[in-house]
Write a protein that holds these residues in place. Structure first.
Motif, PDB file in Angstrom:
ATOM      1  N   ILE A 211       0.844  -1.201   0.000  1.00  0.00           N
ATOM      2  CA  ILE A 211       0.000   0.000   0.000  1.00  0.00           C
ATOM      3  C   ILE A 211       0.882   1.254   0.000  1.00  0.00           C
ATOM      4  CG2 ILE A 211      -1.693   1.324   1.332  1.00  0.00           C
ATOM      5  CD1 ILE A 211      -2.741  -1.420   2.402  1.00  0.00           C
ATOM      6  N   HIS A 212       1.937   1.223   0.815  1.00  0.00           N
ATOM      7  CA  HIS A 212       2.837   2.373   0.881  1.00  0.00           C
ATOM      8  C   HIS A 212       3.476   2.668  -0.471  1.00  0.00           C
ATOM      9  CE1 HIS A 212       6.882   4.207   1.641  1.00  0.00           C
ATOM     10  NE2 HIS A 212       6.085   5.092   2.175  1.00  0.00           N
ATOM     11  N   ARG A 213       3.997   1.636  -1.075  1.00  0.00           N
ATOM     12  CA  ARG A 213       4.690   1.848  -2.348  1.00  0.00           C
ATOM     13  C   ARG A 213       3.733   2.414  -3.398  1.00  0.00           C
ATOM     14  NH1 ARG A 213       6.858  -3.346  -5.079  1.00  0.00           N
ATOM     15  NH2 ARG A 213       4.614  -3.459  -5.408  1.00  0.00           N
ATOM     16  N   ALA A 214       2.535   1.821  -3.478  1.00  0.00           N
ATOM     17  CA  ALA A 214       1.584   2.261  -4.504  1.00  0.00           C
ATOM     18  C   ALA A 214       1.112   3.688  -4.247  1.00  0.00           C
ATOM     19  CB  ALA A 214       0.391   1.311  -4.547  1.00  0.00           C
ATOM     20  N   LEU A 215       0.888   4.016  -2.975  1.00  0.00           N
ATOM     21  CA  LEU A 215       0.426   5.375  -2.669  1.00  0.00           C
ATOM     22  C   LEU A 215       1.535   6.396  -2.945  1.00  0.00           C
ATOM     23  CD1 LEU A 215      -1.931   7.088  -1.680  1.00  0.00           C
ATOM     24  CD2 LEU A 215      -1.099   6.789   0.663  1.00  0.00           C
ATOM     25  N   LEU A 216       2.744   6.019  -2.613  1.00  0.00           N
ATOM     26  CA  LEU A 216       3.875   6.910  -2.888  1.00  0.00           C
ATOM     27  C   LEU A 216       4.018   7.152  -4.390  1.00  0.00           C
ATOM     28  CD1 LEU A 216       6.350   8.463  -1.823  1.00  0.00           C
ATOM     29  CD2 LEU A 216       7.658   6.336  -1.957  1.00  0.00           C
ATOM     30  N   ASP A 217       3.995   6.086  -5.164  1.00  0.00           N
ATOM     31  CA  ASP A 217       4.059   6.252  -6.625  1.00  0.00           C
ATOM     32  C   ASP A 217       2.919   7.138  -7.114  1.00  0.00           C
ATOM     33  OD1 ASP A 217       6.236   4.589  -6.645  1.00  0.00           O
ATOM     34  OD2 ASP A 217       5.196   2.865  -7.519  1.00  0.00           O
ATOM     35  N   GLY A 218       1.763   6.912  -6.538  1.00  0.00           N
ATOM     36  CA  GLY A 218       0.592   7.679  -6.952  1.00  0.00           C
ATOM     37  C   GLY A 218       0.719   9.151  -6.606  1.00  0.00           C
ATOM     38  N   SER A 219       1.147   9.440  -5.397  1.00  0.00           N
ATOM     39  CA  SER A 219       1.212  10.847  -4.991  1.00  0.00           C
ATOM     40  C   SER A 219       2.318  11.588  -5.742  1.00  0.00           C
ATOM     41  CB  SER A 219       1.392  10.962  -3.475  1.00  0.00           C
ATOM     42  OG  SER A 219       2.629  10.415  -3.085  1.00  0.00           O
ATOM     43  N   VAL A 220       3.390  10.876  -6.046  1.00  0.00           N
ATOM     44  CA  VAL A 220       4.448  11.478  -6.867  1.00  0.00           C
ATOM     45  C   VAL A 220       3.901  11.825  -8.250  1.00  0.00           C
ATOM     46  CG1 VAL A 220       6.623  10.981  -8.070  1.00  0.00           C
ATOM     47  CG2 VAL A 220       6.375  10.434  -5.620  1.00  0.00           C
ATOM     48  N   ALA A 221       3.150  10.907  -8.803  1.00  0.00           N
ATOM     49  CA  ALA A 221       2.542  11.153 -10.122  1.00  0.00           C
ATOM     50  C   ALA A 221       1.576  12.328 -10.055  1.00  0.00           C
ATOM     51  CB  ALA A 221       1.832   9.892 -10.619  1.00  0.00           C
ATOM     52  N   LEU A 222       0.760  12.354  -9.024  1.00  0.00           N
ATOM     53  CA  LEU A 222      -0.231  13.437  -8.915  1.00  0.00           C
ATOM     54  C   LEU A 222       0.466  14.791  -8.748  1.00  0.00           C
ATOM     55  CD1 LEU A 222      -3.160  14.368  -8.736  1.00  0.00           C
ATOM     56  CD2 LEU A 222      -3.136  13.845  -6.289  1.00  0.00           C
ATOM     57  N   GLU A 223       1.481  14.814  -7.932  1.00  0.00           N
ATOM     58  CA  GLU A 223       2.202  16.075  -7.726  1.00  0.00           C
ATOM     59  C   GLU A 223       2.837  16.562  -9.033  1.00  0.00           C
ATOM     60  OE1 GLU A 223       5.002  15.981  -4.486  1.00  0.00           O
ATOM     61  OE2 GLU A 223       4.697  18.129  -4.179  1.00  0.00           O
ATOM     62  N   ALA A 224       3.420  15.635  -9.751  1.00  0.00           N
ATOM     63  CA  ALA A 224       4.033  16.009 -11.027  1.00  0.00           C
ATOM     64  C   ALA A 224       2.983  16.572 -11.986  1.00  0.00           C
ATOM     65  CB  ALA A 224       4.728  14.794 -11.654  1.00  0.00           C
ATOM     66  N   VAL A 225       1.807  15.966 -11.972  1.00  0.00           N
ATOM     67  CA  VAL A 225       0.745  16.423 -12.880  1.00  0.00           C
ATOM     68  C   VAL A 225       0.215  17.790 -12.454  1.00  0.00           C
ATOM     69  CG1 VAL A 225      -1.631  15.949 -13.592  1.00  0.00           C
ATOM     70  CG2 VAL A 225       0.112  14.153 -13.746  1.00  0.00           C
ATOM     71  N   VAL A 226       0.054  17.990 -11.163  1.00  0.00           N
ATOM     72  CA  VAL A 226      -0.401  19.301 -10.677  1.00  0.00           C
ATOM     73  C   VAL A 226       0.591  20.377 -11.126  1.00  0.00           C
ATOM     74  CG1 VAL A 226      -0.723  20.703  -8.596  1.00  0.00           C
ATOM     75  CG2 VAL A 226      -1.768  18.431  -8.750  1.00  0.00           C
ATOM     76  N   GLU A 227       1.859  20.074 -11.001  1.00  0.00           N
ATOM     77  CA  GLU A 227       2.870  21.049 -11.418  1.00  0.00           C
ATOM     78  C   GLU A 227       2.833  21.275 -12.927  1.00  0.00           C
ATOM     79  OE1 GLU A 227       6.521  19.626  -9.701  1.00  0.00           O
ATOM     80  OE2 GLU A 227       5.886  20.255  -7.689  1.00  0.00           O
ATOM     81  N   TYR A 228       2.669  20.194 -13.659  1.00  0.00           N
ATOM     82  CA  TYR A 228       2.571  20.320 -15.128  1.00  0.00           C
ATOM     83  C   TYR A 228       1.382  21.195 -15.523  1.00  0.00           C
ATOM     84  CZ  TYR A 228       0.863  18.902 -19.736  1.00  0.00           C
ATOM     85  OH  TYR A 228       0.354  18.910 -20.994  1.00  0.00           O
ATOM     86  N   VAL A 229       0.247  20.928 -14.891  1.00  0.00           N
ATOM     87  CA  VAL A 229      -0.971  21.679 -15.220  1.00  0.00           C
ATOM     88  C   VAL A 229      -0.781  23.162 -14.901  1.00  0.00           C
ATOM     89  CG1 VAL A 229      -3.375  22.058 -14.500  1.00  0.00           C
ATOM     90  CG2 VAL A 229      -2.573  19.739 -15.035  1.00  0.00           C
ATOM     91  N   ALA A 230      -0.300  23.427 -13.683  1.00  0.00           N
ATOM     92  CA  ALA A 230      -0.147  24.825 -13.272  1.00  0.00           C
ATOM     93  C   ALA A 230       0.882  25.551 -14.149  1.00  0.00           C
ATOM     94  CB  ALA A 230       0.260  24.886 -11.804  1.00  0.00           C
ATOM     95  N   ALA A 231       1.934  24.843 -14.544  1.00  0.00           N
ATOM     96  CA  ALA A 231       3.030  25.498 -15.268  1.00  0.00           C
ATOM     97  C   ALA A 231       2.732  25.712 -16.743  1.00  0.00           C
ATOM     98  CB  ALA A 231       4.313  24.668 -15.116  1.00  0.00           C
ATOM     99  N   ASN A 232       1.904  24.860 -17.323  1.00  0.00           N
ATOM    100  CA  ASN A 232       1.756  24.878 -18.788  1.00  0.00           C
ATOM    101  C   ASN A 232       0.463  25.476 -19.311  1.00  0.00           C
ATOM    102  OD1 ASN A 232       4.190  23.330 -20.065  1.00  0.00           O
ATOM    103  ND2 ASN A 232       3.637  22.252 -18.175  1.00  0.00           N
ATOM    104  N   MET A 233      -0.428  25.879 -18.385  1.00  0.00           N
ATOM    105  CA  MET A 233      -1.729  26.378 -18.817  1.00  0.00           C
ATOM    106  C   MET A 233      -1.602  27.555 -19.777  1.00  0.00           C
ATOM    107  SD  MET A 233      -4.977  25.904 -18.348  1.00  0.00           S
ATOM    108  CE  MET A 233      -6.540  26.590 -17.812  1.00  0.00           C
ATOM    109  N   LYS A 234      -0.723  28.463 -19.472  1.00  0.00           N
ATOM    110  CA  LYS A 234      -0.641  29.683 -20.298  1.00  0.00           C
ATOM    111  C   LYS A 234      -0.022  29.417 -21.661  1.00  0.00           C
ATOM    112  CE  LYS A 234      -1.048  33.527 -17.171  1.00  0.00           C
ATOM    113  NZ  LYS A 234      -0.318  34.358 -16.223  1.00  0.00           N
ATOM    114  N   THR A 235       0.985  28.569 -21.679  1.00  0.00           N
ATOM    115  CA  THR A 235       1.712  28.369 -22.936  1.00  0.00           C
ATOM    116  C   THR A 235       1.111  27.260 -23.802  1.00  0.00           C
ATOM    117  OG1 THR A 235       3.175  26.884 -21.729  1.00  0.00           O
ATOM    118  CG2 THR A 235       3.914  29.151 -22.002  1.00  0.00           C
ATOM    119  N   ASP A 236       0.368  26.352 -23.187  1.00  0.00           N
ATOM    120  CA  ASP A 236      -0.106  25.187 -23.951  1.00  0.00           C
ATOM    121  C   ASP A 236      -1.470  24.754 -23.440  1.00  0.00           C
ATOM    122  OD1 ASP A 236      -0.239  22.992 -25.605  1.00  0.00           O
ATOM    123  OD2 ASP A 236       1.053  21.732 -24.353  1.00  0.00           O
TER     124      ASP A 236
END
Lengths: 596, 596
Positions: free
Chosen positions: A486-511
Motif C-alpha cells: 500500500i505504501h509503495r503504490a500510494l507513494l508512486d501515486g502521490s508522486v505522479a499526482l504532484e508532477a501532474v499538478v505542477e505540469y498543469v499549473a506550469a503549462n496552462m498559459k503556454t499550452d
C-alpha cells in the motif's frame, strides 16, 4: 435484487475517516451525536430497503409516461414519495427554520447514497429539490423563501433545474429563453428547455421550476443570464395554489436508463407567457445556479457510489449462489463461482472502488461541514477550498467508477447478466447518465484544471498531497506485506499526482490545449490517488483496531485486504496516467479535422 | 447513423501488416489477388452499407418476437438475408466444393467486420452458420456433408450451436441433454438448451441445430459429450424437406442488447424425441465443438472491432456537427466540439484502439491462412501455434475494447447520447454481450494461461515477443519524438509482458489460484502490447511511405499520430498491469466467502 444498506461500512467511514466526532462539535451540528446519527441512518436504511428499493426494477420495466401534457410516474412512486416526505427525509440537511432536520452534510450524505442505491430514478426528484432549496436559501428573497422553502423542504412540492436548451448544453452562454419584466415585479418567460429531470410528474400538487433566462437588455454570454422561479401553479398570498402557469411538458425522452425518471421537454410561454419572479439580482443567475449545481454535483457523485454498491451487492449474491465448474484448487463437484479467482477479482475491484469513492465523498462532506459551520473564518475558508477541489473529483471519478463497476456487475452474471429480468443490466444502463448530467466528466475536469488548480497555482492540491505524505509516513512505519504494498503504490501515486499538478499549473498559459488534453485523465488520477489515500487511512485504522484487540477482527482485516487490492490493482494505474497526461497531448491534437 | 466501411484502413492492414501478398501465394489461395480482394471488399462494403446498416437501429426498436413457437425477425431482415445469400456472402471463406468462394480467412475477415459493423444482430446468423459449416467440414460424414453443407454455404439454411443449458454455462461438463440411439443410425435427443442464437427464425426454410448431448453409457464430465445434427425439418434423401422435427422454441429472451437477434430456449424431444445423427465419433463432441468455437471466437473478436468502428464513426460525425462553446485557443463564436481537447482525446482513444485491434485480428487471420495452407508442415504447425495463442486475445481484448469504445461513443454525444433515438446507446448495450458469449473473457483468459502459455512453458509467447523486439530495434533506429515515444512505450510493454509470461509459466504449479487471479489482466496486457506492436509496425510502414514520397502523406501521418496516441495512452497501462498480475493476487484472494 434486494438492497441492504452497508451501515457498518458507512459508520466506519463517518467515525474513523470523515471526523463525525469533530463535525458534531461545530456550532449548529451538535444534534448529530453518534447515537442520533446511527438511529437516523438505521431508519433511513429501513425506508430505502423496504419502500424504495423494491420499485427499482419494476419501474424500469414500466417507466413513467406522458399523456396529454401530464406525466404519470411509475407504479408505487407516488406512495413512496408520500412516505419519503412524511418521514421528513427531504429535509435531513435543510434548516430547521423551514421544517428541516438541520443535520450536517456528513449525515445527509449516507442517506442520499442509500436512496440512490435503492432507485436512482426515484432519488432524482429529491436531489433536484435539494438543489432548488439550496439556490433559494442562497439567493431567494424573504418572500420567496417564505413561499417556497417550507413546501420544498417538507416534500409537499418538488423543484427542478431548467438550464439546458437544444443549442445550449454544456455551453450555457447559448441560453436563449427570454424573461420580460411586466412592471409589477413579475416577468413573463418564453422559451424551450430540454432534459428537465422531473420537469413534470404526478407526485406532488406543485412543481417549482428554477429557470435560467435572459432579460431584454441583458449582456450576451454567461454574464447576461438570470434565474427565475416559475411555478407550475402560481401561489396565492396565503400559500394556496392559484392559476395554472404557462409552463407545459410537451414530451418526455426515451432513454437508455433511469427510465422511471421523467426527462421533460418544457415549453414556457406558448400561451401568453409563464409568470416568473427573479431570484436575487439580474444577470447573476449562473452564479446562483453554480451554488446549487455544486451541491447537485456532489449528489451525483453519491448516485455513482450508491449505484455501484447496489451492483456490487447483486453480483456478490449471484456469485455465492451460482454453481459452475470445480474449484481450481480441487473440489469434489462444482462450486459457487465466488470460488473462481477472476470472479473474485471482479468482486474485489467493485468492492474496493466503491469503498474508496465512498470514503472520499464522506471525507469531503465532513470538510464541507467544517467549511460551513466552523467559528473561525480562516478555517472555514481553507476547508472550503479543499472541498471545492474535491467536488469535481467526487462527481467525475465516482460516476466514471460506477460505469466500470456496473460493467463488471453484468460480467459476473455471465449470460444471465445480459437478460433484463436479472436486473444487473439496468445498473449498467442507469450508470451511463451519471458522467453526463450536472456537467460531463470533461466539464468537471475543466473545473478541476481551471478554477481549482491553475487559479491558485496548485496550492490547494499540494496541501492535500502533503496530507497524503503524512499518511505515507505512517504506512512506512507499519510492518507487513500489505502495508508495504500500500505504501509503495500510494507513494508512486502521490508522486505522479504532484508532477501532474505542477505540469498543469506550469503549462496552462503556454499550452492550454495540451493541458486540457489531459484534464479528464488528471481528474481520474486525482480520484485514484485520493481514493487510495483514504483506503490507506482505513487500513491504518483497521490495523490499530486489530492491535487494540477489537473484537471484530474479520471486519478490520477485510478493510486491510480491500485497501491492498486497491493499491495493487487501481493505484498502480497512476504512473501510466501521468505519462499520458504529461507526454500524451501530441497524439491527442495531431490530426486535422479532415483526418478524422 | 450510416456506416461507411473503412476500406482504405482495411486494405492498408491487409497489404502492409497481414501479408496478403504472401497469403495469395499459398496453395489454394491464388485467387486472392490484390485486385480481386479489393473488388470483393468494395462489393461487400456496398451491400453492408446499403442493405444491412440501415436495419440496425430500426431492428433494435422493433426486435424479433416470438409467437406460438415461431419467431418473426425484425422488419427487413428476411429480404436482407436473401440478398446476403444470393450474393454468395455466406460462402466467402468456405470451400468451392460446396459452393463457397474459397477465399482465404484474411479476405473473409474484413467482410465479417463490415457485416458486424452494419448490424451485429443480423450478422450473428451468418456467424453461427460459419461455425456449423466449420464443424461439419471437420467431423461430418460424407453423407452429412453432402446433405447439409451446400445449403448452409449458400445461405439456403442456417446453423446453430446448442451448448448451454440452465445448469451448464461456462461449465459444459454439466450438460444433461440425452441422445438415445435408435438402432437405425439415428438418435433421439431429449433436453433443454438455452441462449441459442437464432435458434428459431423465419429467414430460411430450415435450421441445422448442432447439439451437445450425452449418450446413455457416456462417461461423466466433458469426456462424455457427443455432437449431433438435429435439423428443424428432417431432410429427405433427395435433399427436400421432410417432417418437422421435435425441436421447438418455447421462448426468446428479453435482452440488454442485440435485440433483433432471437435468443431461443429450445426444447428437444418433448413430443417423443428429436431425431438426430451423430457427428464424428461418440464422446468427441467437445473437441469438434472447440474447432467451431475457435472460429466463432475469432468472429466475435471481429464483432467487437466492427461495433467499435461503427460507434467511432458515429461519434466523429456528431463531434464535427455539434456546435458548443468556443475554442480554448480562442474563436469568434462557438465551434464544433471536435475542437475541444477532451472530445478529441476520446475520439483518438476510440480510433487508436479500433485500429490496433483490427490490425492484430487481421494479422492473426493471415497467420491462420499460412497455418492452414502452407506446403511445409513445420511452417503450418508453428503458425498454428501462434494463431491459437492469438485467438483468446483477439476475442477477449477486442470485445473488452468495444465496451470501452462504445462508452466513449455515448459520452462524446453528451446528453443526446443517453437518448435512444440517437443510436449511440444501442452500441453500448450491444457491446455488453461480446465479452460473455462464446466464452467469457475469463474463459478466454483461462485458455490463454492454460493451453496457450503454461503448456509450452511460454515458448510461443516468447517467440512473438522476440518479433516485437525486432520491431523495437527498427523503432529505435527511427528519429523524431513520435517514434521515440512509441519505442519507449513498446519496450516497457514488452518487458512487462515477458515478465508476466515468465511469472505465469513458473507459478502455475505452486500457486494456481494466484496465477488465475491475474489471468484476465494478462490477456489485457497481451492485447495492449501486441496491439501496440502492430500499431508501431503501421507507423514504420507509414514513415517509409512518406520518406518514399507516397502521395497520400496525410493518411500516413495519421497512422503515425494514431500509433503515438496508442503508445502514450494505452501502452502506458502495461507496467501497472504487470504489478497487478505479479503482486496483486494477495488482495484478490484474501477474503473468505463470508467477508463478502
Amino acid at each position: 435484487m434486494t438492497y441492504k444498506a452497508p451501515l457498518k461500512d458507512m459508520l466506519f467511514v463517518m467515525n474513523e475517516l470523515a471526523g463525525l466526532s469533530t463535525v458534531n462539535t461545530l456550532p449548529g451540528c451538535e444534534d448529530a451525536t453518534a447515537d442520533t446519527v446511527e438511529a437516523v441512518l438505521e431508519e433511513n436504511a429501513k425506508f430505502c430497503a423496504n419502500v424504495v428499493a423494491p420499485l427499482n426494477h419494476s419501474s424500469d420495466k414500466e417507466p413513467s409516461f406522458w399523456h396529454d401534457g401530464q406525466v404519470s410516474t411509475s407504479k408505487g412512486f407516488k406512495d413512496a414519495f408520500k412516505g419519503f416526505a412524511e418521514a421528513g427525509w427531504q429535509g435531513v440537511q435543510h434548516p430547521t427554520d423551514f421544517g428541516g432536520q438541520g443535520l450536517p452534510k456528513l449525515v445527509a450524505t449516507p442517506c442520499i447514497e442509500m436512496l440512490n442505491a435503492s432507485s436512482i430514478s426515484f432519488a432524482l426528484v429529491a436531489l433536484l429539490s435539494d438543489g432548488a432549496i439550496e439556490a433559494l436559501l442562497t439567493a431567494g428573497s424573504d418572500e420567496q423563501k417564505a413561499t417556497y422553502l417550507e413546501p420544498l423542504v417538507s416534500g409537499k412540492w418538488t423543484g427542478t433545474m431548467n438550464l439546458t436548451e437544444p443549442q445550449a448544453g454544456s455551453d450555457l452562454a447559448a441560453v436563449r429563453t427570454r424573461a420580460v419584466p411586466q412592471g409589477d415585479g413579475t416577468y413573463k418567460v418564453f422559451g424551450t428547455k430540454i432534459f428537465i429531470t422531473y420537469g413534470e410528474h404526478d407526485l406532488t400538487e406543485n412543481i417549482v421550476h428554477l429557470v435560467l433566462a435572459r432579460t431584454p437588455d441583458a449582456p450576451a454570454g454567461v454574464k447576461g443570464i438570470s434565474l427565475f422561479i416559475v411555478p407550475k401553479f402560481l401561489v396565492n398570498a396565503d400559500g394556496s395554489l392559484g392559476a395554472r402557469n404557462d409552463a407545459h411538458c410537451v414530451s418526455i425522452e426515451h432513454k437508455l436508463g433511469i427510465k422511471a425518471s421523467p426527462t421533460a421537454v418544457l415549453q414556457f410561454g406558448d400561451n401568453g407567457g409563464a409568470i416568473g419572479t427573479l431570484v436575487g439580482e439580474e444577470n447573476r443567475g449562473l452564479e446562483y445556479m453554480f451554488i446549487m449545481m455544486n451541491a447537485a454535483r456532489f449528489g451525483v457523485g453519491l448516485q455513482g457510489i450508491g449505484l455501484a454498491e447496489r451492483s456490487y451487492q447483486q453480483a456478490v449474491a449471484f456469485a455465492k449462489d451460482r454453481v459452475q465448474s470445480r474449484d481450481l484448487a480441487g473440489s469434489a463437484g462444482p462450486v459457487s463461482i465466488i470460488h473462481h479467482p477472476d470472479v473474485r477479482r471482479m468482486l474485489m475491484s467493485m468492492r474496493s472502488q466503491v469503498e474508496a469513492a465512498r470514503a472520499l465523498a464522506y471525507v469531503g462532506a465532513g470538510i464541507s461541514d467544517v467549511a460551513h459551520h466552523h467559528e473561525d473564518a480562516a478555517v472555514r475558508a481553507s476547508n472550503l477550498a479543499v472541498y471545492e477541489y474535491l467536488v469535481p473529483i467526487i462527481k467525475g471519478w465516482s460516476t466514471e467508477m460506477s460505469q466500470d463497476v456496473t460493467r463488471d456487475g453484468v460480467q459476473v452474471h455471465g449470460g444471465m447478466g445480459f437478460i433484463e429480468e436479472t436486473g444487473a443490466a439496468q445498473h449498467y444502463r442507469d450508470a451511463k447518465i451519471l458522467t453526463i448530467y450536472e456537467g460531463t466528466t470533461a466539464i468537471q475536469a475543466n473545473d478541476l484544471v481551471g478554477r481549482k488548480t491553475v487559479r491558485d497555482g496548485g496550492a490547494v492540491a499540494k496541501s492535500i498531497i502533503s496530507q497524503v505524505r503524512e499518511t505515507e509516513a505512517l504506512l512506512a512505519a507499519q510492518g507487513g506485506a500489505d502495508f508495504k504494498a500500500i505504501h509503495r503504490a500510494l507513494l508512486d501515486g502521490s508522486v505522479a499526482l504532484e508532477a501532474v499538478v505542477e505540469y498543469v499549473a506550469a503549462n496552462m498559459k503556454t499550452d492550454i490545449k495540451g493541458v486540457f488534453s489531459g484534464s479528464v485523465l488528471y481528474l481520474k488520477l486525482a480520484g485514484i490517488v485520493l481514493g487510495g489515500w483514504v483506503m490507506a487511512r482505513a487500513a491504518l485504522v483497521a490495523q490499530a483496531k486489530i492491535d487494540g484487540g477489537d473484537g471484530d477482527a474479520l471486519f478490520y482485516k477485510a478493510k486491510i485486504a480491500t485497501a491492498r487490492f486497491f493499491a495493487d490493482h487501481i493505484l498502480t494505474q497512476a504512473s501510466g496516467l501521468r505519462t499520458a497526461i504529461v507526454e500524451g497531448s501530441a497524439g491527442v491534437l495531431a490530426l486535422t479535422e479532415d483526418q478524422f
